[in-house]
Scaffold this motif. Structure first.
Motif, PDB file in Angstrom:
ATOM      1  N   ILE A  14       0.515  -1.565  -0.161  1.00 29.72           N
ATOM      2  CA  ILE A  14      -0.112   0.084   0.010  1.00 29.72           C
ATOM      3  C   ILE A  14       0.762   1.517  -0.282  1.00 29.72           C
ATOM      4  N   ASP A  15       2.142   0.894   0.478  1.00 27.92           N
ATOM      5  CA  ASP A  15       2.743   2.691   0.465  1.00 27.92           C
ATOM      6  C   ASP A  15       3.441   2.342  -0.180  1.00 27.92           C
ATOM      7  N   LEU A  16       3.632   1.857  -0.932  1.00 27.14           N
ATOM      8  CA  LEU A  16       4.808   1.441  -2.603  1.00 27.14           C
ATOM      9  C   LEU A  16       3.675   2.081  -3.348  1.00 27.14           C
ATOM     10  N   THR A  17       2.428   1.626  -3.541  1.00 34.12           N
ATOM     11  CA  THR A  17       1.573   1.817  -4.009  1.00 34.12           C
ATOM     12  C   THR A  17       1.576   3.541  -4.462  1.00 34.12           C
ATOM     13  N   GLN A  18       1.073   4.008  -2.915  1.00 36.04           N
ATOM     14  CA  GLN A  18       1.130   5.838  -2.435  1.00 36.04           C
ATOM     15  C   GLN A  18       2.496   6.030  -3.142  1.00 36.04           C
ATOM     16  N   ILE A  19       3.049   5.630  -2.896  1.00 37.97           N
ATOM     17  CA  ILE A  19       4.346   6.810  -3.251  1.00 37.97           C
ATOM     18  C   ILE A  19       4.437   7.106  -4.461  1.00 37.97           C
ATOM     19  N   SER A  24       3.847  10.199  -9.486  1.00 35.06           N
ATOM     20  CA  SER A  24       3.040  10.422 -10.989  1.00 35.06           C
ATOM     21  C   SER A  24       2.376  11.470 -10.586  1.00 35.06           C
ATOM     22  N   SER A  25       1.641  11.712  -9.749  1.00 36.46           N
ATOM     23  CA  SER A  25       0.752  13.498  -9.723  1.00 36.46           C
ATOM     24  C   SER A  25       1.690  14.803  -9.532  1.00 36.46           C
ATOM     25  N   LEU A  26       3.276  14.197  -8.540  1.00 37.65           N
ATOM     26  CA  LEU A  26       4.034  15.176  -9.421  1.00 37.65           C
ATOM     27  C   LEU A  26       4.185  15.624 -10.595  1.00 37.65           C
ATOM     28  N   PHE A  27       4.391  14.687 -11.665  1.00 36.37           N
ATOM     29  CA  PHE A  27       5.310  14.551 -13.239  1.00 36.37           C
ATOM     30  C   PHE A  27       3.942  15.291 -13.742  1.00 36.37           C
ATOM     31  N   GLN A  28       2.910  14.575 -13.792  1.00 35.39           N
ATOM     32  CA  GLN A  28       1.703  15.220 -14.003  1.00 35.39           C
ATOM     33  C   GLN A  28       1.729  16.781 -13.738  1.00 35.39           C
ATOM     34  N   ARG A  29       1.912  17.141 -12.964  1.00 35.13           N
ATOM     35  CA  ARG A  29       1.798  19.180 -12.550  1.00 35.13           C
ATOM     36  C   ARG A  29       2.665  19.095 -12.835  1.00 35.13           C
ATOM     37  N   PHE A  30       3.791  19.124 -13.051  1.00 30.98           N
ATOM     38  CA  PHE A  30       4.881  19.810 -13.305  1.00 30.98           C
ATOM     39  C   PHE A  30       4.861  19.489 -14.826  1.00 30.98           C
ATOM     40  N   ASN A  31       4.131  18.766 -15.819  1.00 34.22           N
ATOM     41  CA  ASN A  31       3.873  18.483 -17.337  1.00 34.22           C
ATOM     42  C   ASN A  31       2.610  20.282 -17.547  1.00 34.22           C
TER      43      ASN A  31
END
Length: 330
Positions: A14-19, A24-31
């Motif tokens: 679960i922790d690995l999935t959240q990380i 992925s969210s950070l990359f999307q925000r950067f894009n």
């Protein structure tokens, strides 16, 4: 057997999935941010191009017309006049800030508006500072106990004890030493008090040279007498010759020491012709520090950043206005 094994494994998954989701969210925000930046420049390509051209053109013009030059005067204050020198430079700096043209004309500077500023700084020479007085080493060690040695040697009370100092005169254009540098040096050498001290010091140095030269003359007389007596001395007087030769070595060493002292005193006499002795003047060094000569790069960046900030402010204001209207209608 560990009963919590499967549960711990699930928690780790679960922790690995959240990380991974956060990354992925950070990359999307950067894009998204990168896309909006590109979209902004594409949308405002004409305005940005105009600002870029205007900034470069204006920067090149200002770099060519508004040049700054530094003039370095390396001086050695005599007769313990270091504090006097620094106070005079501070006064000149204040008069420049006040744009007191009448004062500068009174000391021989006609185009004082061409002077941007005047400063003074010591030429740090720790080794000479220590060699001049053995107590200075103990003083530096004592002062360095409560601070960094590098900051101590540049500290004001320490730096004023160095032999040489640099006066920096910044001007808006190329200047001539007769119009700027020489009047400043003349002004620094007009102290009635230090002129009297100068006369007394020169007289003392001349007396010391005369006295030492007299002693050397006496030593030369003794050596001449010894040389004449040695020519007539018989070979059987070897023991007496050996003892006298030891005394002769001391006399020669004394003469050598006196000769060195006279050389040092003559240099002091040469340097004592002025209260503030100028040793070197380096004129019209183009100042490239800070943004000097770089406005062709700085202005375009400043204009574009200003344009971006204004657009961001307008967009932010519109969004907040819409939110305020929506809240008021609810």
């Amino acid at each position: 057997m560990n009963k919590n094994g499967p549960k711990d494994q699930e928690d780790q998954e679960i922790d690995l999935t959240q990380i991974s989701k956060k990354i992925s969210s950070l990359f999307q925000r950067f894009n998204t941010f990168l896309f909006r930046c590109i979209q902004f420049f594409v949308k405002n390509v004409i305005a940005v191009s105009i600002l870029l051209l205007v900034g470069v053109g204006l920067g090149i013009f200002l770099d060519q017309t508004q040049k700054n030059y530094d003039n370095h005067i390396i001086v050695a204050p005599n007769f313990k006049s270091t504090d006097y020198l620094y106070s005079k430079i501070n006064l000149l700096a204040a008069k420049i800030a006040e744009k007191d043209t009448i004062f500068f004309k009174s000391i021989g500077i006609q185009n004082s508006k061409e002077i941007n500023k005047i400063t003074i700084e010591p030429i740090v020479d720790v080794y000479k500072f220590i060699n001049n007085n053995g107590l200075n080493l103990e003083l530096l060690q004592l002062m360095a106990e409560n601070g960094d040695l590098k900051s101590v040697v540049k500290e004001t009370t320490t730096s004023k004890n160095y032999t040489f100092h640099t006066i920096i005169v910044s001007t808006k254009a190329i200047t001539d030493p007769k119009n700027t540098i020489q009047p400043i040096l003349n002004y620094l050498n007009t102290s009635p008090y230090f002129r009297e001290v100068q006369k007394i010091s020169i007289s003392n140095i001349q007396q010391k040279i005369k006295a030492k030269e007299g002693i050397i003359g006496q030593i030369d007389g003794i050596l001449n007498e010894y040389s004449s007596a040695n020519d007539n001395r018989q070979k059987s007087d070897k023991l007496i010759y050996y003892n006298e030769n030891l005394q002769l070595n001391d006399i020669i060493k004394t003469k050598d020491s006196l000769t060195k002292d006279i050389g040092t005193l003559k240099i002091q006499l040469f340097n004592s012709d002025k209260i503030i002795k100028d040793s070197t003047v380096i004129m019209n060094i183009k100042n490239t520090k800070s943004i000097n000569g770089k406005l062709k790069f700085v202005l375009p960046a400043a204009l574009i950043l200003g344009f971006i900030f204004i657009n961001f402010f307008i967009s932010f204001y519109r969004k907040q206005s819409l939110k305020a209207q929506q809240n008021s209608t609810i």
